[in-house]
Design an enzyme around this catalytic site. Sequence first.
Site, short mmCIF file in Angstrom:
data_model
loop_
_atom_site.label_atom_id
_atom_site.label_comp_id
_atom_site.label_asym_id
_atom_site.label_seq_id
_atom_site.Cartn_x
_atom_site.Cartn_y
_atom_site.Cartn_z
N LYS A 69 -0.84 16.26 8.00
CA LYS A 69 -0.24 17.16 7.31
C LYS A 69 -0.14 18.39 8.75
CE LYS A 69 -4.22 19.49 5.44
NZ LYS A 69 -5.24 19.19 4.35
N TYR A 122 -2.74 46.35 27.72
CA TYR A 122 -2.79 47.48 26.68
C TYR A 122 -3.98 48.23 26.42
CZ TYR A 122 1.91 45.26 25.73
OH TYR A 122 3.21 44.93 25.98
C1 LIG Z 1 -6.59 18.75 4.56
C2 LIG Z 1 -6.87 17.73 3.59
C3 LIG Z 1 -7.81 16.71 3.78
C4 LIG Z 1 -8.44 16.66 5.16
O1 LIG Z 1 -9.62 17.51 5.36
P1 LIG Z 1 -10.40 17.50 6.44
O2 LIG Z 1 -11.34 18.59 6.23
O3 LIG Z 1 -9.53 17.75 7.65
O4 LIG Z 1 -10.99 16.33 6.37
C5 LIG Z 1 -8.03 15.88 2.70
N1 LIG Z 1 -7.66 16.02 1.48
C6 LIG Z 1 -6.82 16.93 1.15
C7 LIG Z 1 -6.39 16.92 -0.28
C8 LIG Z 1 -6.43 17.96 2.11
O5 LIG Z 1 -5.66 18.90 1.70
#
Ligand SMILES: *Cc1c(COP(=O)(O)O)cnc(C)c1O
Length: 389
Positions: A39, A272
């Site tokens: 993702k 700045y």
């Molecule tokens: C983002 C996510 C993961 C991965 O999480 P990490 O902490 O990066 O291992 C696993 N399951 C779900 C549902 C997530 O949203």
Amino acid sequence: MRSTLRRTWAEINLDHLAENYRKIRTHVGSESGFVGVVKADAYGHGAIHVSRVLQDLGADYLAVSSIDEAMELRFNGITMPVLILGYTPVEQVARLIEFDITQAVPCRDKALEYSREAEKLGARLKAHIKVDTGMSRLGFFCEGDCFRSGTDDIAKVCGLPGLDVEGIFTHFAVSDEPGEECLEYTRHQLDLFLKVIHEAEKKSGRSFRLRHCANTGATVRYPDTYLDMVRPGILLYGYGEFARELGLKPVMSLKTTVSTVKNYPPETRISYGGTYVTDRPTRMGVLPYGYADGFFRCLSNRFALMTPKGPAPVRGRICMDMCMVDLTEMPEVDQGSEIEIFGEKNPVEEMASAAGTIPYELVCAVSKRVPRVYMEEGKVIDRELLLRM
Ligand SMILES: *Cc1c(COP(=O)(O)O)cnc(C)c1O
């Protein structure tokens, strides 16, 4: 693309990614499959390249957050199973089915909508049931008094004619945090998840083929959470204490170059607001890296970037497109010198702790104008700029 390369860029080491993947699978063992969480453009690393590597290495599933992210994979040669963890509007069910994308189902109403829509199309939507065991976000809530109604709902959803319920999953809230209390909380989440599965299977007369819950913390610390597949994200990219524990390597190195060097007398106000005033003759490097590239402005005067001769402290406020670093102590560092913002020499974990955040946020913040340069065996195999050109 060439012209932008000497500005600021992110090197994505695909060998490190492959090595991390193999080490995680070795750690987990051959009984459980692997969901690669890609993702948010694979945590800023580039979802297409990362997914191709995982597909070639034989990962079982990919997880994304939205249908747009899923479609990006399908349009770019990714044929392996893809699960959308987040919400998808019911109008998109036809596309989900057409492109063989699996949808998380967070509640009964959504399930009914999805099923009705799929039935209209004379098809079935592949689904994984999301159980809320203590994250208190999406999912069928099955805690305490809600156990019975929650598992009733799940059993009902399993029988819907428009859904092909292939899997069930939950998400841990504190599996990556230390302490007895977090351990207890995670144990409770796992227990509840297993009870929900057992009850829903009993009530529906079916079994779930893919049960998964192990995020990064659980993948490293809790073997009894592995079930049918593990689902780590940040671990795969090689950041954080758990990655170090398994000897994994950071996949991204963010780099920039010194664009100009200026010499100032003492008492010169820098950037700045003049929040930094030189206290000696100062040799200042200007870097083309600012908050629009993902440099957190709160790190102004509070962090050092790594030159070939050691760390150079950031002086004055970080601007949108630039920042200044003190090179007085390192005369060899000059215009054109390469600077590591974070990577193997300047760990992202340190930058995260200086900024009061976690490595996740920093790698996701690397903005679209920073080209990604993909490396394999020390060679550049592709470059990607995410701007509309
Ligand atoms: C983002 C996510 C993961 C991965 O999480 P990490 O902490 O990066 O291992 C696993 N399951 C779900 C549902 C997530 O949203």
